[in-house]
Design an enzyme around this catalytic site. Structure first.
Site, PDB file in Angstrom:
ATOM      1  CG  HIS A 107      21.166   8.592 -13.881  1.00 43.20           C
ATOM      2  ND1 HIS A 107      21.415   8.719 -15.236  1.00 43.20           N
ATOM      3  CD2 HIS A 107      20.943   9.858 -13.430  1.00 43.20           C
ATOM      4  CE1 HIS A 107      21.334  10.004 -15.573  1.00 43.20           C
ATOM      5  NE2 HIS A 107      21.045  10.713 -14.505  1.00 43.20           N
ATOM      6  CG  ASP A 145      16.671  14.083 -16.356  1.00 46.24           C
ATOM      7  OD1 ASP A 145      16.127  14.605 -15.371  1.00 46.24           O
ATOM      8  OD2 ASP A 145      17.915  14.027 -16.504  1.00 46.24           O
ATOM      9  CG  HIS A 147      21.675  14.280 -16.489  1.00 40.66           C
ATOM     10  ND1 HIS A 147      20.886  15.086 -15.695  1.00 40.66           N
ATOM     11  CD2 HIS A 147      22.931  14.786 -16.426  1.00 40.66           C
ATOM     12  CE1 HIS A 147      21.641  16.036 -15.156  1.00 40.66           C
ATOM     13  NE2 HIS A 147      22.881  15.892 -15.588  1.00 40.66           N
ATOM     14  CG  ASP A 224      18.020  17.597 -15.400  1.00 44.18           C
ATOM     15  OD1 ASP A 224      17.382  17.376 -16.442  1.00 44.18           O
ATOM     16  OD2 ASP A 224      18.575  16.692 -14.739  1.00 44.18           O
TER      17      ASP A 224
HETATM   18 ZN   LIG Z   1      18.931  14.792 -15.047  1.00 43.35          ZN
END
Ligand SMILES: [Zn+2]
Length: 282
Positions: A107, A145, A147, A224
């Site tokens: 991120h 991932d 996200h 995740d």
């Molecule tokens: Zn994540």
């Protein structure tokens, strides 16, 4: 076991009360040791390495711990922890290994929060971007991932050496990754879509990249997506084995950098599944 796990207990020294805490990787390391994987200890990335992916002002502020946001606390010495995780990614890139160092990175953009996100989502330096730039080879970054890796997209958008391909839950934090542009290919998926829909989407995604374009596959490996975790796509261990099979079939050198995943035992088992086919290849 051929794939080396890159890890240092030094990465356990911060953030005891945060969801991105030390217990997750401590447990994952125990599980992987139990499976018989060999471990390598990383060195911190150099400042020159960091500056290939980040602005000098951002690195300067990080050194002084001036980078607090609601998700991403300014821990004491966070610069040193982040630099060691970036070094872990570089070592994984050099040896074709799997870095399970923390903090995660995808991120974090050139100067922190990326593409309009309000926070850096537990990330301080983009470990994957630092490693890919260090290697300097034509690379496919596969971000699994749950996200979207808004930081990685921001850093590599328009970079002719790199293709960034991400499968992620949408709508979800950080709110980006709904469309594709140039060398960035995004595949949003709905919450708890399950193994079958995930692997079908991955096959469709990989069919859009030409193997001639890359020498290395760099996997931003977040777990995740596992059923019940923070960005659950309802995946089971079996799905990670399927993802690993597809990565092995690309026939390129591969390395992995841990992103999210918040249940340590599951991270360890999913990593083993992900590596199964690569292990049997060599
Ligand atoms: Zn994540």
């Amino acid at each position: 076991m051929n794939t080396k796990i890159v890890f240092s207990e030094k990465c356990l020294g911060y953030g005891q009360y945060h969801i991105e805490g030390p217990a997750r990787v401590k447990k994952a390391a125990e599980v992987l040791k139990g499976f018989g994987y060999e471990f390598l200890e990383p060195e911190p990335a150099s400042e020159d390495d960091l500056l290939r992916a980040h602005d000098v002002e951002y690195v300067w502020n990080l050194k002084k711990s001036l980078v607090e946001d609601p998700d991403t606390p300014a821990y004491d010495n966070i610069y040193e922890f982040a630099r060691l995780a970036a070094g872990g990614a570089i070592l994984a890139a050099k040896v074709g290994g799997f870095s399970i160092m923390r903090p995660p990175g995808h991120h974090c953009g050139r100067s922190g929060a990326a593409l309009g996100a309000y926070t850096r989502g537990f990330c301080y330096l983009n470990n994957m971007a630092v490693a890919v730039r260090h290697l300097g080879k034509p690379t496919l970054i596969l971000d699994i991932d749950g996200h979207h890796g808004n930081g990685t997209q921001e850093i590599f958008q328009g970079d002719s050496k790199v293709t960034y391909l991400s499968l992620h839950r949408h709508p979800h934090y950080p709110g980006t990754g709904n469309d594709s542009r140039g060398n960035v290919l995004n595949f949003p998926l709905w919450a708890d879509c399950g193994d079958e829909a995930y692997l079908e989407t991955l096959d469709a995604a990989l069919s859009q990249v030409s193997k001639r374009e890359f020498e290395v596959v760099a996997v931003s490996a977040g777990f995740d997506t596992h059923m019940g975790d923070l960005a659950s796509l309802g995946l089971t261990e079996k799905c990670y084995r399927g993802i690993g099979e597809r990565i092995a079939e690309l026939g390129r050198s591969v390395f992995f950098v841990l992103e999210g995943g918040y249940q340590g035992e599951i991270i360890g088992k999913d990593i083993d599944q992900l590596l199964k086919r690569l292990e049997s290849r060599s």
